[in-house]
Design an enzyme around this catalytic site. Structure first.
Site, PDB file in Angstrom:
ATOM      1  N   GLU A 177       9.073  -4.302  10.501  1.00  0.00           N
ATOM      2  CA  GLU A 177       9.455  -2.978   9.982  1.00  0.00           C
ATOM      3  C   GLU A 177       9.958  -2.092  11.119  1.00  0.00           C
ATOM      4  OE1 GLU A 177       6.677  -1.061   7.337  1.00  0.00           O
ATOM      5  OE2 GLU A 177       7.878   0.773   7.284  1.00  0.00           O
ATOM      6  N   ASP A 214      -1.279  -6.263  -0.674  1.00  0.00           N
ATOM      7  CA  ASP A 214      -1.388  -5.643   0.647  1.00  0.00           C
ATOM      8  C   ASP A 214      -2.838  -5.263   0.914  1.00  0.00           C
ATOM      9  OD1 ASP A 214      -0.056  -4.914   2.916  1.00  0.00           O
ATOM     10  OD2 ASP A 214       0.949  -3.167   2.048  1.00  0.00           O
ATOM     11  N   ASP A 224       0.834  -1.205   0.000  1.00  0.00           N
ATOM     12  CA  ASP A 224       0.000   0.000   0.000  1.00  0.00           C
ATOM     13  C   ASP A 224       0.872   1.259   0.000  1.00  0.00           C
ATOM     14  OD1 ASP A 224       0.856  -0.095   2.607  1.00  0.00           O
ATOM     15  OD2 ASP A 224      -1.141  -0.002   3.521  1.00  0.00           O
ATOM     16  N   GLU A 263      -1.488  -5.736   8.490  1.00  0.00           N
ATOM     17  CA  GLU A 263      -0.695  -5.198   9.598  1.00  0.00           C
ATOM     18  C   GLU A 263      -1.318  -5.562  10.946  1.00  0.00           C
ATOM     19  OE1 GLU A 263      -0.143  -0.966   8.985  1.00  0.00           O
ATOM     20  OE2 GLU A 263       0.783  -1.269   7.028  1.00  0.00           O
TER      21      GLU A 263
HETATM   22  O1  KIV Z   1       3.370  -1.266   1.617  1.00  0.00           O
HETATM   23  C1  KIV Z   1       4.549  -1.633   1.596  1.00  0.00           C
HETATM   24  O2  KIV Z   1       5.298  -1.401   0.634  1.00  0.00           O
HETATM   25  C2  KIV Z   1       5.033  -2.378   2.755  1.00  0.00           C
HETATM   26  C3  KIV Z   1       6.494  -2.641   2.841  1.00  0.00           C
HETATM   27  C4  KIV Z   1       7.197  -1.403   3.210  1.00  0.00           C
HETATM   28  C5  KIV Z   1       6.796  -3.768   3.736  1.00  0.00           C
HETATM   29  O3  KIV Z   1       4.269  -2.723   3.597  1.00  0.00           O
END
Ligand code: KIV
Length: 280
Positions: A184, A85, A46, A117
């Protein structure tokens, strides 16, 4: 026959001690290039909202945005495992809505798995998705969708209590059936401890070298933006500068009448021109 990397392959890589390389991609050409470079795991993150759509945070990204871009990434690849995501508020509202939205990522977009998440707080949702046949990658530490709560992109797990919470989050994700977990902005020693504690792969970003794999954002790695580089990122190219130089050269050539030349033009045969002259 060519086949895509599976979650079983990724878990086996951890067992063998083989580092897992992951990078984001958001469209057909970037996905093709990443796969040509031999990367087995692509995240349609995202971060799309920030590096492609120009938002300040990932919060405004929608399920339809991720589906649209994931479709292009899937069309550009045939070996990489594509992770879609789950954007903000597509799963936080509960397991049933999460299931509906995650299902769209696999059925409509063609992703092989999804990422979301959170740790203990989303464990029940992770279990519901996994039990329905949807592989889930977790994401703990700095969770950018909660940026309004966290108040900045800062390192997580710094106090003993916060470190223990992260360990518990990682264990909860594994127990709920997640096949991997992104760490992260986590101190390197804590990432190492988590990576040793759980049997599923950890994929780090700003989390030190001892994670089982690493993920980076395509635009950071390739230097598409010259203004800002997060501390955890390393620029392997300055593509942004090359693009500006090439486009400026093109603009100069157009203005000076140096583009197109005969080489880029379609030249009519002389006899046809003579006939046109007679007929016109
Ligand atoms: O959205 C994204 O690119 C991520 C990465 C930074 C792990 O979640």
């Amino acid at each position: 026959m060519e086949r895509r990397t599976t979650v079983t392959d990724l878990k086996a890589m951890k067992k063998r001690g083989e580092k897992i390389v992951m990078i984001t991609a958001y469209d057909f050409p970037s996905a093709r290039l990443v796969e040509q470079a031999g990367v087995p795991l692509i995240l349609v993150g995202d971060t799309l909202g920030m590096v492609v759509l120009g938002y300040d945070t990932t919060v405004p990204v929608t399920v339809d945005d991720i589906i649209h871009h994931t479709k292009a990434v899937v069309r550009g690849t045939n070996k990489a495992h594509v992770v879609a995501d789950m954007p903000f508020m597509s799963y936080q509202t509960g397991p049933e809505e999460a299931l509906r939205n995650a299902g769209r990522m696999l059925k409509e977009a063609g992703a092989q798995s999804i990422k979301l998440e959170g740790g203990v707080a989303v464990a029940e949702t992770v279990r519901r998705l996994v039990d329905s046949g949807i592989p889930v990658m977790g994401h703990i530490g700095l969770t950018p969708q909660s940026i309004n709560q966290i108040g900045g992109y800062k390192i997580q797990g710094k106090t003993p209590a916060a470190a223990v919470k992260l360990i518990n989050d990682a264990v909860a994700l594994q127990e709920a059936g997640a096949y991997a977990v992104v760490l992260e902005l986590v101190p390197a020693q804590l990432s190492k401890a988590i990576s040793e504690r759980i049997t599923i792969p950890t994929i780090g970003i700003g989390a030190g070298v001892d994670c089982d794999g690493q993920v980076q954002v395509f635009h950071d790695l390739l230097g598409l933006f010259s203004e800002f580089l997060p501390k955890h990122a390393k620029r392997y190219a300055q593509i942004g500068d090359s693009i500006v130089a090439a486009v400026s050269q093109y603009a100069d050539d157009v203005r000076n009448g140096q583009f197109p030349t005969d080489k880029e033009s379609f030249i009519q045969r002389e006899d046809v021109l003579r006939d046109v002259g007679r007929l016109a």
